[in-house]
Motif scaffolding. Sequence first.
Motif, PDB file in Angstrom:
ATOM      1  N   TYR A 185       0.839  -1.203   0.000  1.00  0.00           N
ATOM      2  CA  TYR A 185       0.000   0.000   0.000  1.00  0.00           C
ATOM      3  C   TYR A 185       0.878   1.259   0.000  1.00  0.00           C
ATOM      4  N   LEU A 186       1.926   1.244   0.839  1.00  0.00           N
ATOM      5  CA  LEU A 186       2.814   2.408   0.930  1.00  0.00           C
ATOM      6  C   LEU A 186       3.574   2.645  -0.376  1.00  0.00           C
ATOM      7  N   LEU A 187       3.921   1.573  -1.051  1.00  0.00           N
ATOM      8  CA  LEU A 187       4.702   1.705  -2.281  1.00  0.00           C
ATOM      9  C   LEU A 187       3.848   2.043  -3.506  1.00  0.00           C
ATOM     10  N   GLU A 188       2.605   1.564  -3.560  1.00  0.00           N
ATOM     11  CA  GLU A 188       1.832   1.625  -4.797  1.00  0.00           C
ATOM     12  C   GLU A 188       0.654   2.601  -4.766  1.00  0.00           C
ATOM     13  N   PHE A 189       0.171   2.951  -3.554  1.00  0.00           N
ATOM     14  CA  PHE A 189      -1.028   3.786  -3.510  1.00  0.00           C
ATOM     15  C   PHE A 189      -0.734   5.153  -4.139  1.00  0.00           C
ATOM     16  N   GLY A 190      -1.643   5.589  -5.022  1.00  0.00           N
ATOM     17  CA  GLY A 190      -1.475   6.859  -5.723  1.00  0.00           C
ATOM     18  C   GLY A 190      -0.734   6.718  -7.040  1.00  0.00           C
ATOM     19  N   ILE A 191      -0.045   5.547  -7.215  1.00  0.00           N
ATOM     20  CA  ILE A 191       0.682   5.283  -8.467  1.00  0.00           C
ATOM     21  C   ILE A 191      -0.043   4.204  -9.270  1.00  0.00           C
ATOM     22  N   ASN A 192      -0.442   3.159  -8.537  1.00  0.00           N
ATOM     23  CA  ASN A 192      -1.124   2.025  -9.179  1.00  0.00           C
ATOM     24  C   ASN A 192      -2.614   2.351  -9.288  1.00  0.00           C
ATOM     25  N   THR A 193      -3.130   2.461 -10.485  1.00  0.00           N
ATOM     26  CA  THR A 193      -4.530   2.867 -10.696  1.00  0.00           C
ATOM     27  C   THR A 193      -5.527   1.803 -10.246  1.00  0.00           C
ATOM     28  N   SER A 194      -5.076   0.527 -10.142  1.00  0.00           N
ATOM     29  CA  SER A 194      -5.993  -0.548  -9.705  1.00  0.00           C
ATOM     30  C   SER A 194      -6.052  -0.680  -8.182  1.00  0.00           C
ATOM     31  N   LEU A 195      -5.225   0.095  -7.483  1.00  0.00           N
ATOM     32  CA  LEU A 195      -5.201   0.037  -6.014  1.00  0.00           C
ATOM     33  C   LEU A 195      -5.942   1.264  -5.469  1.00  0.00           C
ATOM     34  N   ASP A 196      -7.188   1.027  -4.970  1.00  0.00           N
ATOM     35  CA  ASP A 196      -8.021   2.135  -4.523  1.00  0.00           C
ATOM     36  C   ASP A 196      -8.064   2.299  -3.013  1.00  0.00           C
ATOM     37  N   SER A 197      -7.713   1.268  -2.246  1.00  0.00           N
ATOM     38  CA  SER A 197      -7.834   1.374  -0.795  1.00  0.00           C
ATOM     39  C   SER A 197      -6.853   0.416  -0.110  1.00  0.00           C
ATOM     40  N   TYR A 198      -6.778   0.555   1.232  1.00  0.00           N
ATOM     41  CA  TYR A 198      -5.922  -0.355   2.019  1.00  0.00           C
ATOM     42  C   TYR A 198      -6.453  -1.797   1.946  1.00  0.00           C
ATOM     43  N   LEU A 199      -7.804  -1.900   1.857  1.00  0.00           N
ATOM     44  CA  LEU A 199      -8.398  -3.234   1.740  1.00  0.00           C
ATOM     45  C   LEU A 199      -7.940  -3.922   0.456  1.00  0.00           C
ATOM     46  N   ASP A 200      -7.810  -3.140  -0.631  1.00  0.00           N
ATOM     47  CA  ASP A 200      -7.301  -3.697  -1.894  1.00  0.00           C
ATOM     48  C   ASP A 200      -5.881  -4.245  -1.705  1.00  0.00           C
ATOM     49  N   ALA A 201      -5.074  -3.533  -0.910  1.00  0.00           N
ATOM     50  CA  ALA A 201      -3.690  -3.987  -0.679  1.00  0.00           C
ATOM     51  C   ALA A 201      -3.661  -5.294   0.107  1.00  0.00           C
TER      52      ALA A 201
END
Length: 546
Positions: A185-201
């Motif tokens: 989550y820390l590495l990809e959130f805001g960069i990865n368009t398929s990662l919308d929330s912590y639950l997704d991580a």
Amino acid sequence: MHDFIVKLSHKIDGSVRYQKIKSFFRSLLEDVTYPYKKYFDAFMIMLIVLSISILILSKTDKIPEWLVEFDLYFVTSIFAAEYLLRLWISHDIHKYLVSSASDSSSSERYWAVFKSKLRYMMSLPALIDLIAIFPKFRILRLLKLYHYMHGASSLFNALLKKRFEFVFLGYMLLGVTFTFGSIFYLLEFGINTSLDSYLDAIYWALVTISTVGYGDIAPVTELGKVVSMFGIIFGIAMISFVTSVMVSAFSERFDELRNQDSINHVHKIQNVVIIDGYGHLGTTIAKKLKIHKMYEPVIIENDEKKATKAQQDGYQVIHADGSSAKMVKTLYERGNIVAMLTLSSSDINNIYFILNAKSVESQSIVYARMNQVELRPQYEATKVDGLVEPYDVIDTRAFHYLKKHSEEEKKNISFFGYTHKSSHICKMLKEEGIEVTIYEIGNESYEAAKDDGFTNVILIDKNNSETPDINDGIAVCAMNDEALNVYYSITLRANGFKDEIVALSDTKEDNRKFLLAGVSKIFDMYDESASQFVEMIENKVKRVER
């Protein structure tokens, strides 16, 4: 109120009708050997399959409304009644209240009763039963098959025995999932368009660690890809660990299931002879009984290699310790056991087996192999029905054979070896006034023969290849080493000995070599002993009570 409950408990405890009803439901729900349980299990399995089928078909709106109502009311009522019955039979509250009436305070007694019931209600099978009652969770009724398929319940119990390992794995999985999910989550959130929330991580971490890999969320950064690789490696390691734990649990349980299947099969056949121990003697007896066709040998063997060999030989095998009282009791339930044979080379094991069998079923017929004749009083104290001492059997038969030929045909008798096989026979012949010549290669045995009063004792030089010059009579090969017996037999024939050669054998594998070496008559300890066991079974020999 307390006095009323105690009085009611005493009344219930003394009610025969109440006890019979409770015993009936306990057997129906829990005793796999109860004759009517299989019909009840089949009925419940049918209800579960029907309920799930109705649930699936109801999604298509192509099912009559009355069938849905049948499932909602009738089937649900049956499952509710079953849950209440299981709760009822889980503990005998009245017995506890009666037995502890004077030992503890009333509050402590009721708290103990409540805890016992609560413990059952919080168990996994009870929770499944409770949730499955509600129509909204009908799909969970599939898990109730655990109760009615004995194999499935056994495997489930096997997994429960590995509870510590699975709890450890659960904690580990939780920690690893949240660790990798948080890093991702820390590495990809805001960069990865398929990662919308912590639950997704967290979802991505679990899918990656389980090596399922749906592919709907994938790392796009370099560090994210590195984390994914470590997650996959952790996942493979954890799956391997889970697999090894499950295989270990199942392999332990499979033996039990296989034994239960064997016992069920034994219950269906007649004239069963239980053979405890599949050594040389057990193998010989089983073969004789199989040829006999009147009796069905069933082998109990704890040694895995011997049990496998017995299975390969085509016998019904119970891979277990023969001294298990529970197993003996289960075997005797149908009354089709003709006799039990205990054939261990350990007298302690044999005596323990007899005591166990007689304590479980006093009318059982048990025959035993006795290895040390000094222990006859101990064997007789166990009320064993018949004893066979292998060396005594071979001694008696060989003695009568040699005596007959010596007296009728006036033949000299020469023994090769003054050993445990031959010394008793030599002494019996001597007592009958029949002179024997003894050839020995060992100084100790040579001296023993001299001390026993034999005059014609000749010490053979082991380093000299020449053999005694014997031209006629009966030569008895009784060395401890069967290879030497074969050697002297073939050498006598090579030197032109035309008369009879007798071998005393206690290793069945060498009998064919004896015949090839020119032996005329073999007294096989196992064959002779096996014949005596079979004779006792045929004649239904039973101990006479004094």
